[in-house]
Design an enzyme around this catalytic site. Structure first.
Site, mmCIF file in Angstrom:
data_model
loop_
_atom_site.group_PDB
_atom_site.id
_atom_site.type_symbol
_atom_site.label_atom_id
_atom_site.label_comp_id
_atom_site.label_asym_id
_atom_site.label_seq_id
_atom_site.Cartn_x
_atom_site.Cartn_y
_atom_site.Cartn_z
ATOM 1 N N SER A 258 -4.695 -12.065 -4.692
ATOM 2 C CA SER A 258 -3.533 -11.581 -5.434
ATOM 3 C C SER A 258 -3.404 -10.066 -5.488
ATOM 4 O O SER A 258 -2.372 -9.564 -5.950
ATOM 5 C CB SER A 258 -3.557 -12.138 -6.859
ATOM 6 O OG SER A 258 -3.108 -13.480 -6.859
ATOM 7 N N LYS B 240 -0.200 -8.584 -4.214
ATOM 8 C CA LYS B 240 1.027 -8.362 -4.993
ATOM 9 C C LYS B 240 1.280 -6.891 -5.287
ATOM 10 O O LYS B 240 2.415 -6.507 -5.586
ATOM 11 C CB LYS B 240 0.966 -9.160 -6.293
ATOM 12 C CG LYS B 240 0.957 -10.670 -6.100
ATOM 13 C CD LYS B 240 0.965 -11.387 -7.443
ATOM 14 C CE LYS B 240 1.000 -12.894 -7.272
ATOM 15 N NZ LYS B 240 -0.266 -13.440 -6.760
ATOM 16 N N SER C 103 0.280 -12.405 -12.393
ATOM 17 C CA SER C 103 -0.076 -12.775 -11.019
ATOM 18 C C SER C 103 0.673 -14.026 -10.580
ATOM 19 O O SER C 103 0.112 -14.912 -9.938
ATOM 20 C CB SER C 103 -1.592 -12.992 -10.902
ATOM 21 O OG SER C 103 -1.985 -13.043 -9.549
#
Length: 223
Positions: free
Chosen positions: A75, A78, A125
């Site tokens: 993640s 991102k 997230s």
């Protein structure tokens, strides 16, 4: 001095042909690689096998542990998604239609402001939030992923590749040293600084409020 703490994992080379390169899959590290990482000398006795601390003002490396090792970044991807959005000039009050494929814990076909979607991606997230941002980007997801790799190349992230906006694809990989460059660039944008450091947020989602909570324990837990 500020440490760049979000490089918990660490991302392959972007080039002028990111789509071809993005097909290269970085598999899970072998047992031999993991053993080598565990044996790396570490005066701080960190639990993490990969770490990098950098003076944000000067770029001086204060501490380095396996900072050049390429690993899937999950993640942390991102953050690049957020940077592409921030640099695109997209207005944060623009309404985005959330489809059934990428609804953000709200009803399908609802509309959320892009700033709220960005907060969901960075704070919670939320994979669907990141997907929605890429899907609604000019040219769609394909153009968005290409822009991610172009941005990585511009920043000198020579050991990084991005294959999707959320981090679910394990072809997204980088190094702690590359991620330090990404963090430094992302920090220049107020919308990213705010959205990634809030502990709680409430954003409108149609007729109700969507409650967001950070997944970053360094922010969420005062201890």
């Amino acid at each position: 001095r500020k440490t760049l703490g979000r490089a918990k994992h660490a991302v392959k080379k972007s080039s002028k042909k990111p789509r071809r390169q993005a097909r290269r899959r970085v598999t899970a590290p072998s047992q031999a690689t993991l053993a080598g990482l565990r044996q790396t000398p570490d005066l701080l006795s960190l639990g993490s096998s990969v770490a990098l601390a950098v003076d944000q003002d000067t770029g001086e490396e204060l501490f380095s542990k396996n900072a050049g090792v390429e690993l899937p970044i999950a993640s942390v991807t991102k953050l690049m998604t957020a940077l592409v959005i921030a640099e695109s000039g997209l207005q944060m009050n623009e309404r985005l239609r959330i489809s059934r494929e990428d609804y953000v814990r709200s009803r399908a076909r609802s509309k959320l402001r892009s700033g709220a979607v960005l907060k969901a991606a960075l704070m919670s997230s939320d994979n669907r939030a990141a997907t929605a941002l890429a899907r609604t980007y000019p040219g769609g997801r394909k153009a968005f992923v290409m822009k991610m790799n172009e941005t990585a190349e511009r920043l000198g992230m020579t050991d990084s590749v991005f294959a999707d906006p959320s981090g679910l694809d394990n072809r997204n990989h980088s190094t702690a040293r590359d991620l330090a460059k990404l963090v430094a660039e992302a920090h220049k944008h107020e919308v990213i600084r705010e959205s990634s450091t809030l502990q709680f947020a409430s954003v409108p989602a149609g007729r109700r409020q969507l409650k967001l909570v950070t997944t970053n324990r360094l922010i969420g837990n005062p201890d």
